[in-house]
Enzyme design. Structure first.
Site, mmCIF file in Angstrom:
data_model
loop_
_atom_site.group_PDB
_atom_site.id
_atom_site.type_symbol
_atom_site.label_atom_id
_atom_site.label_comp_id
_atom_site.label_asym_id
_atom_site.label_seq_id
_atom_site.Cartn_x
_atom_site.Cartn_y
_atom_site.Cartn_z
ATOM 1 N N TYR A 26 0.950 -1.294 -0.073
ATOM 2 C CA TYR A 26 0.017 0.234 0.062
ATOM 3 C C TYR A 26 0.856 1.155 -0.081
ATOM 4 O O TYR A 26 0.075 2.482 -0.102
ATOM 5 C CB TYR A 26 -1.011 -0.198 1.350
ATOM 6 N N ASN A 77 -13.015 4.233 -1.192
ATOM 7 C CA ASN A 77 -12.122 2.684 -1.111
ATOM 8 C C ASN A 77 -12.924 2.089 0.081
ATOM 9 O O ASN A 77 -12.484 2.329 1.248
ATOM 10 C CB ASN A 77 -10.962 3.308 -0.816
ATOM 11 N N HIS A 83 -15.455 -6.544 -1.416
ATOM 12 C CA HIS A 83 -15.652 -8.118 -1.460
ATOM 13 C C HIS A 83 -16.678 -8.772 -0.814
ATOM 14 O O HIS A 83 -16.727 -9.895 -1.023
ATOM 15 C CB HIS A 83 -14.181 -8.686 -1.340
ATOM 16 N N ASP A 90 -25.804 -1.341 -1.269
ATOM 17 C CA ASP A 90 -27.287 -0.901 -1.211
ATOM 18 C C ASP A 90 -27.354 0.579 -0.769
ATOM 19 O O ASP A 90 -28.060 1.214 -1.220
ATOM 20 C CB ASP A 90 -28.147 -1.760 -0.357
ATOM 21 N N HIS A 103 -9.031 1.713 -5.737
ATOM 22 C CA HIS A 103 -8.202 0.815 -4.859
ATOM 23 C C HIS A 103 -6.751 1.047 -5.015
ATOM 24 O O HIS A 103 -6.263 1.321 -6.055
ATOM 25 C CB HIS A 103 -8.491 -0.754 -5.276
ATOM 26 N N ILE A 104 -6.211 1.207 -3.858
ATOM 27 C CA ILE A 104 -4.649 1.526 -3.968
ATOM 28 C C ILE A 104 -3.909 0.619 -4.736
ATOM 29 O O ILE A 104 -3.108 0.669 -5.635
ATOM 30 C CB ILE A 104 -4.192 1.912 -2.617
ATOM 31 N N ARG A 114 -10.217 -11.108 -4.194
ATOM 32 C CA ARG A 114 -10.205 -9.590 -4.508
ATOM 33 C C ARG A 114 -10.656 -9.010 -5.918
ATOM 34 O O ARG A 114 -10.706 -7.906 -6.138
ATOM 35 C CB ARG A 114 -8.952 -9.058 -4.102
HETATM 36 O O1 CA2 Z 1 -5.824 -1.761 -2.485
HETATM 37 C C1 CA2 Z 1 -7.105 -1.208 -2.012
HETATM 38 O O2 CA2 Z 1 -7.125 -0.100 -1.700
HETATM 39 C C2 CA2 Z 1 -7.987 -2.311 -1.298
HETATM 40 O O3 CA2 Z 1 -9.035 -1.684 -1.297
HETATM 41 C C3 CA2 Z 1 -7.190 -2.269 0.312
HETATM 42 C C4 CA2 Z 1 -8.117 -3.045 1.115
HETATM 43 C C5 CA2 Z 1 -8.171 -4.488 0.464
HETATM 44 O O4 CA2 Z 1 -9.169 -5.739 1.246
HETATM 45 C C6 CA2 Z 1 -8.802 -4.562 -0.762
HETATM 46 O O5 CA2 Z 1 -8.686 -5.852 -1.174
HETATM 47 C C7 CA2 Z 1 -7.968 -3.740 -1.756
HETATM 48 C C8 CA2 Z 1 -7.482 -3.546 2.327
HETATM 49 C C9 CA2 Z 1 -7.379 -1.992 3.500
HETATM 50 C C10 CA2 Z 1 -6.504 -2.314 4.371
HETATM 51 O O6 CA2 Z 1 -5.417 -1.494 4.404
HETATM 52 C C11 CA2 Z 1 -4.106 -1.598 5.063
HETATM 53 C C12 CA2 Z 1 -3.324 -0.845 4.933
HETATM 54 C C13 CA2 Z 1 -2.032 -1.117 5.555
HETATM 55 C C14 CA2 Z 1 -2.017 -2.162 6.334
HETATM 56 C C15 CA2 Z 1 -2.786 -3.232 6.425
HETATM 57 C C16 CA2 Z 1 -4.045 -2.647 5.805
#
Ligand code: CA2
Length: 152
Positions: A26, A77, A83, A90, A103-104, A114
């Protein structure tokens, strides 16, 4: 009634950990950086931003419902709720505002679970795998959608 010059920014569960954990996936930017990037991008188009991040689904739903009357669009986001969550989907379809899904990471290059998003087809804009810069891209595209709708 004129279109409000405000966007709602929604970051879902665990995104408060940005920059603290898993920088390999991330990046090093924090949630505060994300909110600043989004706010600056919106300001360049004459919009302000109301930002919410929560680890509680109901808090996100309440913020989305409140946006119905005073925001022109939503940048979201949804984190892992992407998922799993029919109720988030809704809420977004219920308020009938234009939505940009961000999504990052590139979710399509990660685990199979995902690849599916409950939000995907209620969003008009999708930005995936552009890092936190994706939020600014989403704002620019969403503002175009809002401007197009205002023109009729
Ligand atoms: O890629 C993205 O932005 C996601 O939405 C991030 C979600 C993940 O479940 C999606 O599949 C993709 C996870 C968010 C949690 O973010 C964290 C950041 C740093 C450390 C742990 C989790």
């Amino acid at each position: 009634m004129s279109t409000p010059r405000r966007l709602l920014l929604v970051n879902g569960p665990n995104l408060n950990l940005l920059g603290i954990r898993e920088p390999g996936i991330y990046g090093h930017e924090t949630l505060a950086d994300v909110e600043r990037i989004t706010t600056d991008a919106a300001a360049a188009h004459g919009f302000e931003v109301r930002a919410v991040q929560s680890n509680h689904e109901g808090v996100l739903l309440d913020a989305i419902h409140a946006a119905r009357t005073d925001c022109a669009g939503i940048v979201i986001n949804p984190g892992g709720l992407t998922h799993t969550s029919v109720v988030l989907r809704d809420a977004l379809s219920g308020v009938a505002l234009p939505v940009a899904e961000v999504h990052i990471s590139n979710v399509y290059e990660r685990e199979e679970f995902r690849h599916h998003s409950y939000v995907h087809d209620v969003a008009l804009v999708h930005v995936v795998g552009e890092g936190v810069a994706g939020y600014a891209i989403a704002v620019a595209r969403l503002v175009d959608v809002i401007a197009g709708a205002a023109e009729g």
